[in-house]
Write a protein that holds these residues in place. Structure first.
Motif, mmCIF file in Angstrom:
data_model
loop_
_atom_site.group_PDB
_atom_site.id
_atom_site.type_symbol
_atom_site.label_atom_id
_atom_site.label_comp_id
_atom_site.label_asym_id
_atom_site.label_seq_id
_atom_site.Cartn_x
_atom_site.Cartn_y
_atom_site.Cartn_z
ATOM 1 N N PHE A 1 -82.357 75.553 5.708
ATOM 2 C CA PHE A 1 -81.440 76.384 6.495
ATOM 3 C C PHE A 1 -80.108 76.574 5.773
ATOM 4 O O PHE A 1 -79.592 77.696 5.685
ATOM 5 C CB PHE A 1 -81.214 75.762 7.874
ATOM 6 N N LEU A 2 -79.558 75.496 5.237
ATOM 7 C CA LEU A 2 -78.257 75.590 4.561
ATOM 8 C C LEU A 2 -78.355 76.389 3.271
ATOM 9 O O LEU A 2 -77.424 77.123 2.916
ATOM 10 C CB LEU A 2 -77.718 74.187 4.293
ATOM 11 N N ASP A 3 -79.464 76.267 2.558
ATOM 12 C CA ASP A 3 -79.652 77.082 1.357
ATOM 13 C C ASP A 3 -79.703 78.567 1.717
ATOM 14 O O ASP A 3 -79.154 79.417 0.998
ATOM 15 C CB ASP A 3 -80.937 76.676 0.629
ATOM 16 N N ALA A 4 -80.363 78.884 2.841
ATOM 17 C CA ALA A 4 -80.431 80.273 3.293
ATOM 18 C C ALA A 4 -79.048 80.790 3.702
ATOM 19 O O ALA A 4 -78.703 81.949 3.443
ATOM 20 C CB ALA A 4 -81.411 80.399 4.463
ATOM 21 N N VAL A 5 -78.246 79.915 4.330
ATOM 22 C CA VAL A 5 -76.878 80.282 4.696
ATOM 23 C C VAL A 5 -76.058 80.561 3.435
ATOM 24 O O VAL A 5 -75.302 81.548 3.368
ATOM 25 C CB VAL A 5 -76.217 79.165 5.534
ATOM 26 N N TYR A 6 -76.222 79.730 2.430
ATOM 27 C CA TYR A 6 -75.492 79.922 1.174
ATOM 28 C C TYR A 6 -75.860 81.269 0.534
ATOM 29 O O TYR A 6 -74.981 82.030 0.101
ATOM 30 C CB TYR A 6 -75.805 78.785 0.211
ATOM 31 N N LYS B 1 -83.302 84.273 11.241
ATOM 32 C CA LYS B 1 -82.538 85.217 10.424
ATOM 33 C C LYS B 1 -81.195 85.523 11.069
ATOM 34 O O LYS B 1 -80.165 85.562 10.386
ATOM 35 C CB LYS B 1 -83.343 86.502 10.228
ATOM 36 N N GLU B 2 -81.198 85.728 12.384
ATOM 37 C CA GLU B 2 -79.942 85.970 13.101
ATOM 38 C C GLU B 2 -79.039 84.746 13.050
ATOM 39 O O GLU B 2 -77.812 84.865 12.905
ATOM 40 C CB GLU B 2 -80.240 86.337 14.550
ATOM 41 N N ALA B 3 -79.635 83.551 13.173
ATOM 42 C CA ALA B 3 -78.846 82.312 13.126
ATOM 43 C C ALA B 3 -78.207 82.130 11.752
ATOM 44 O O ALA B 3 -77.041 81.718 11.640
ATOM 45 C CB ALA B 3 -79.731 81.119 13.465
ATOM 46 N N ILE B 4 -78.958 82.421 10.694
ATOM 47 C CA ILE B 4 -78.440 82.313 9.330
ATOM 48 C C ILE B 4 -77.286 83.299 9.134
ATOM 49 O O ILE B 4 -76.240 82.950 8.582
ATOM 50 C CB ILE B 4 -79.572 82.570 8.308
ATOM 51 N N ASP B 5 -77.462 84.524 9.604
ATOM 52 C CA ASP B 5 -76.433 85.556 9.454
ATOM 53 C C ASP B 5 -75.167 85.174 10.220
ATOM 54 O O ASP B 5 -74.048 85.300 9.696
ATOM 55 C CB ASP B 5 -76.976 86.890 9.958
ATOM 56 N N PHE B 6 -75.339 84.686 11.459
ATOM 57 C CA PHE B 6 -74.186 84.287 12.274
ATOM 58 C C PHE B 6 -73.419 83.139 11.617
ATOM 59 O O PHE B 6 -72.186 83.152 11.555
ATOM 60 C CB PHE B 6 -74.654 83.877 13.672
ATOM 61 N N THR B 7 -74.144 82.147 11.113
ATOM 62 C CA THR B 7 -73.509 80.987 10.478
ATOM 63 C C THR B 7 -72.760 81.397 9.212
ATOM 64 O O THR B 7 -71.620 80.975 8.980
ATOM 65 C CB THR B 7 -74.558 79.916 10.133
ATOM 66 N N ALA B 8 -73.381 82.233 8.382
ATOM 67 C CA ALA B 8 -72.744 82.677 7.144
ATOM 68 C C ALA B 8 -71.481 83.473 7.441
ATOM 69 O O ALA B 8 -70.431 83.258 6.802
ATOM 70 C CB ALA B 8 -73.726 83.511 6.328
ATOM 71 N N LYS B 9 -71.545 84.394 8.391
ATOM 72 C CA LYS B 9 -70.372 85.201 8.731
ATOM 73 C C LYS B 9 -69.260 84.352 9.342
ATOM 74 O O LYS B 9 -68.079 84.574 9.073
ATOM 75 C CB LYS B 9 -70.778 86.328 9.689
ATOM 76 N N THR B 10 -69.656 83.375 10.150
ATOM 77 C CA THR B 10 -68.666 82.477 10.758
ATOM 78 C C THR B 10 -67.901 81.708 9.683
ATOM 79 O O THR B 10 -66.665 81.595 9.742
ATOM 80 C CB THR B 10 -69.361 81.485 11.714
ATOM 81 N N LEU B 11 -68.611 81.199 8.690
ATOM 82 C CA LEU B 11 -67.964 80.430 7.624
ATOM 83 C C LEU B 11 -67.066 81.307 6.763
ATOM 84 O O LEU B 11 -65.982 80.884 6.340
ATOM 85 C CB LEU B 11 -69.031 79.752 6.755
ATOM 86 N N LEU B 12 -67.499 82.535 6.492
ATOM 87 C CA LEU B 12 -66.694 83.426 5.653
ATOM 88 C C LEU B 12 -65.448 83.931 6.378
ATOM 89 O O LEU B 12 -64.394 84.126 5.764
ATOM 90 C CB LEU B 12 -67.542 84.607 5.179
ATOM 91 N N LYS B 13 -65.554 84.117 7.685
ATOM 92 C CA LYS B 13 -64.398 84.574 8.462
ATOM 93 C C LYS B 13 -63.355 83.474 8.627
ATOM 94 O O LYS B 13 -62.153 83.752 8.718
ATOM 95 C CB LYS B 13 -64.849 85.029 9.851
#
Length: 444
Positions: A427-432, A73-85
């Motif tokens: 994982f990528l679907d969860a990031v999306y 969950k933390e990895a998904i959140d970090f990846t999503a925020k990184t891409l949006l920033k």
């Protein structure tokens, strides 16, 4: 009681051998034995499932430089925020990812407004450029096995890179019209160095390094009736040898060229492939002749097929404009973007950019968030800010992969992955989904 699973696809090279037999433990968590597979494929199978040395949780770099286990969950959140920033993120790799993962990655990067690229940009990308210009008179590996009586390996060494290629598809198997196997075929190897593949050749031509184009041109001159105008020596090959080999090709029932990185990465690059395709076309005036790229990873053909369907381009995709996809190798290719320090977030997935990119490119990428998505440790994961372990396609995950001849094959899992470990697609679907949530919360 151990269970034997037959007709399994191998997750190593572009030959995608699908006759593998895997013996798994009675609890379905460990691979005990594999048959009909090369040594490298064996290692991949044996490292799948729930074995002791496998990474089972994401690892995130701490302020003191050490890596600490975190939740998915933390990895998904970090990846999503990184891409949006990020203003211009890049996701690169996909040599060892199934096609479902390729589609999921495209959806993520389209929303992030970043760049999407695969290993072809440092591998067979020059083949794409030549094929765009000159077509691709190819066939399937099944046709090669059943019909081809003249096999040409040019700038490739399958004895090492594709260990079962010669025994399964090209030289040794008994096909419908090649019932005597190796005795039914003439093997020609053209390479600047003598390789183990050259040991099985009937004709070995040691071409001068970087002068492949000249030799192609000489063969074309023979096909067009200008043999008398060929110099005594071309690219280190005597004229009489050129004439003899050209006659072998012209008199074949079915001739096939397998070309590798020796053409793509030497002087000429896409022009080497362009003239190779032209020679293939010329030989079709005399016989049946086809050509095929020796693709490396088992599904590196996949992203080209998936993204061409989705976006119209196979690699080097610039999705920053969102409404218009742009492809321009040299401008939008991963190494070039990194060397110009245009990327402010990098995701390495299903490959090892740390080992394959130039050091200055990696140094630029390391200035910004660096994420690796891969089942195992590699050079990229060890310099990453986040390493996310995922399932291994063909071992503990299924999916569609494209063989080097563009034939799609359904891979299936043979063992269970460690509990909680997702596939690339999951994982990528969860990031999306997390990106959508964050945007809804006004994150940016």
């Amino acid at each position: 009681m151990p269970k034997v699973i037959k007709n399994v696809g191998c997750p190593y090279c572009g030959a995608c051998c699908d006759d593998v037999e895997v013996t798994v433990s009675d609890d379905g968590k460990r691979v005990l034995e594999v048959k009909n597979v090369c040594a490298i494929g064996t290692q991949i199978f044996m490292h799948g499932g729930d074995h002791d040395g496998r990474i089972k949780l994401p690892r995130m770099r701490q302020p003191d430089g050490t890596m600490k286990d975190v939740s998915f969950k933390e990895a998904i959140d970090f990846t999503a925020k990184t891409l949006l920033k990020a203003k211009k993120p890049l996701m690169y790799g996909f040599g060892s990812t199934n096609c479902e993962g390729h589609a999921a990655a495209a959806r993520v990067m389209e929303r992030a407004g970043g760049c999407l690229d695969n290993c072809a940009s440092i591998c067979h990308g020059s083949s794409f450029l030549a094929i765009f210009d000159n077509g691709y008179p190819s066939c399937t590996l099944g046709e090669v096995k059943n019909r081809a009586d003249v096999i040409v390996y040019w700038g490739s060494n399958p004895a090492h890179a594709h260990p079962r290629h010669m025994s399964r598809y090209a030289i040794f198997p008994r096909g419908f019209f090649t019932g005597k196997g190796h005795k039914s075929r003439t093997v020609i190897v053209i390479d600047p160095r003598f390789t183990d593949t050259g040991r099985v050749a009937d004709y070995y031509l040691q071409v001068r390094q970087g002068h492949d184009y000249e030799l192609f041109d000489a063969f074309r001159m023979v096909c067009h009736g200008h043999a008398d105008d060929i110099p005594d020596v071309v690219a280190n090959i005597p004229k009489e040898t050129i004439l003899e080999v050209a006659e072998v090709m012209k008199n074949a029932r079915f001739c096939n060229f397998f070309y590798g990185m020796g053409l793509c990465h030497s002087d000429g690059r896409n022009h080497n492939i362009d003239i190779a395709i032209s020679l293939t076309r010329d030989l079709n005036e005399f016989t049946k002749c086809t050509i095929m790229a020796m693709r490396g990873h088992y599904n590196i053909t996949g992203p080209g097929a998936v993204w061409s369907w989705q976006f119209g381009f196979p690699y080097c995709l610039d999705l920053t404009k969102k409404t218009m996809v742009h492809m321009n190798p040299g401008e939008t290719s991963s190494v070039d973007l990194a060397m110009r320090d245009e990327i402010d977030a990098f995701i390495n997935i299903g490959t090892d950019a740390g080992a394959h990119f130039p050091i200055p490119a990696v140094q630029h990428l390391k200035k910004h968030p660096f994420i690796t998505i891969d089942p195992s440790r590699n050079m990229a994961s060890e310099i990453s800010d986040l390493h996310v372990p995922v399932k291994i396609c063909g071992v503990d995950d299924g999916g569609i992969v494209y063989r080097m001849d563009n034939v799609p094959i359904q891979y299936r899992k043979v063992v269970d992955a460690p509990a909680g470990v997702p596939s690339d697609e999951e994982f990528l679907d969860a990031v999306y989904e997390r990106m959508v949530e964050l945007e809804g919360e006004g994150f940016i």
